[in-house]
Motif scaffolding. Sequence first.
Motif, mmCIF file in Angstrom:
data_model
loop_
_atom_site.group_PDB
_atom_site.id
_atom_site.type_symbol
_atom_site.label_atom_id
_atom_site.label_comp_id
_atom_site.label_asym_id
_atom_site.label_seq_id
_atom_site.Cartn_x
_atom_site.Cartn_y
_atom_site.Cartn_z
ATOM 1 N N SER A 26 0.840 -1.195 0.000
ATOM 2 C CA SER A 26 0.000 0.000 0.000
ATOM 3 C C SER A 26 0.877 1.248 0.000
ATOM 4 O O SER A 26 1.947 1.260 0.621
ATOM 5 C CB SER A 26 -0.906 0.022 1.237
ATOM 6 N N LYS A 77 -1.915 2.913 -8.808
ATOM 7 C CA LYS A 77 -2.439 1.543 -8.874
ATOM 8 C C LYS A 77 -1.927 0.821 -10.119
ATOM 9 O O LYS A 77 -1.653 -0.387 -10.076
ATOM 10 C CB LYS A 77 -3.968 1.566 -8.845
ATOM 11 N N GLU A 105 -3.213 6.048 0.136
ATOM 12 C CA GLU A 105 -3.786 7.003 1.087
ATOM 13 C C GLU A 105 -2.848 8.187 1.231
ATOM 14 O O GLU A 105 -1.650 8.088 0.960
ATOM 15 C CB GLU A 105 -4.012 6.356 2.452
ATOM 16 N N ASN A 148 -3.304 -0.161 -2.660
ATOM 17 C CA ASN A 148 -4.137 0.846 -2.006
ATOM 18 C C ASN A 148 -3.322 2.119 -1.851
ATOM 19 O O ASN A 148 -2.098 2.066 -1.720
ATOM 20 C CB ASN A 148 -4.599 0.334 -0.634
#
Length: 267
Positions: free
Chosen positions: A215, A242, A250, A248
């Motif tokens: 991530s 991605k 953030e 993921n």
Amino acid sequence: MTNLNELLAWFDDKKKVLVSLSGGVDSALVAYAAKTKLNKNAIAVTADYKTLSSEELDSAKNIAKEIGITHKIIEYSELDNEDFVKNDNKRCFYCRDELSQKLIQFASTLDIDVIVDGTQNDDMGDYRPGIDALHGNGIRSPLLETHFTKNMVRNTAKSVGISIYDKPSNSCLASRIPWGQRVTAEKLTRIEMAEKIIKQQTGIRQVRVRDISGSARIEVESDKINLLQNDDIKSEIFSKLKMIGFSNIEIDPEGYSSGKLNLIFEN
């Protein structure tokens, strides 16, 4: 005596010096001082050890040309060093210990016995086992020994015309991977690509993409976070990250701070 004069005077009794030039402003100022005092007897070297971003390598090449110092590149892969790849809390020690040995070997071919780096006072406030490794192997730090802080480095670099005087601090790409998660070529590649994407999309200069079990956690300075909140820009960044392999994405709401992934280990 001014700070610059003290730094220049540090080289008074040196005959020949090898400067470890990273691409940042600290080592650039050391290279400038060494070149000013020793001319052709000052040689800069940059280690392309495969966890240094291409941006930093290019910066080192450019600043060496700007200063006019002879510049050499040595190549090896830290990914061949299992102690480094396993990525425990001594990763930076293993990195800098290996770098020290490579610098010492290279210096011996040039009959140089003084090797210097860009460590300065502010570097001593964080957990930095890499600095211990460098100093333990005899690498000297003129900025530290003449009591330069980061702000003093930037002001002095600006005063002598070093173009990267305001360049954001950087670190090796492996520092974006939490301790205990192995360092791989795949991770390093996607981290570097992700940071380039964000810089190109936003113009933000200080960017970290932490690769945490696949991530991406994006860190930028707190006053720049709003630039990532534009819906179109955010969508474009997330989509591209991605595409290059992150599961993921953030945005860290607290913003960037140096050494955020460092953990406190108790004996």
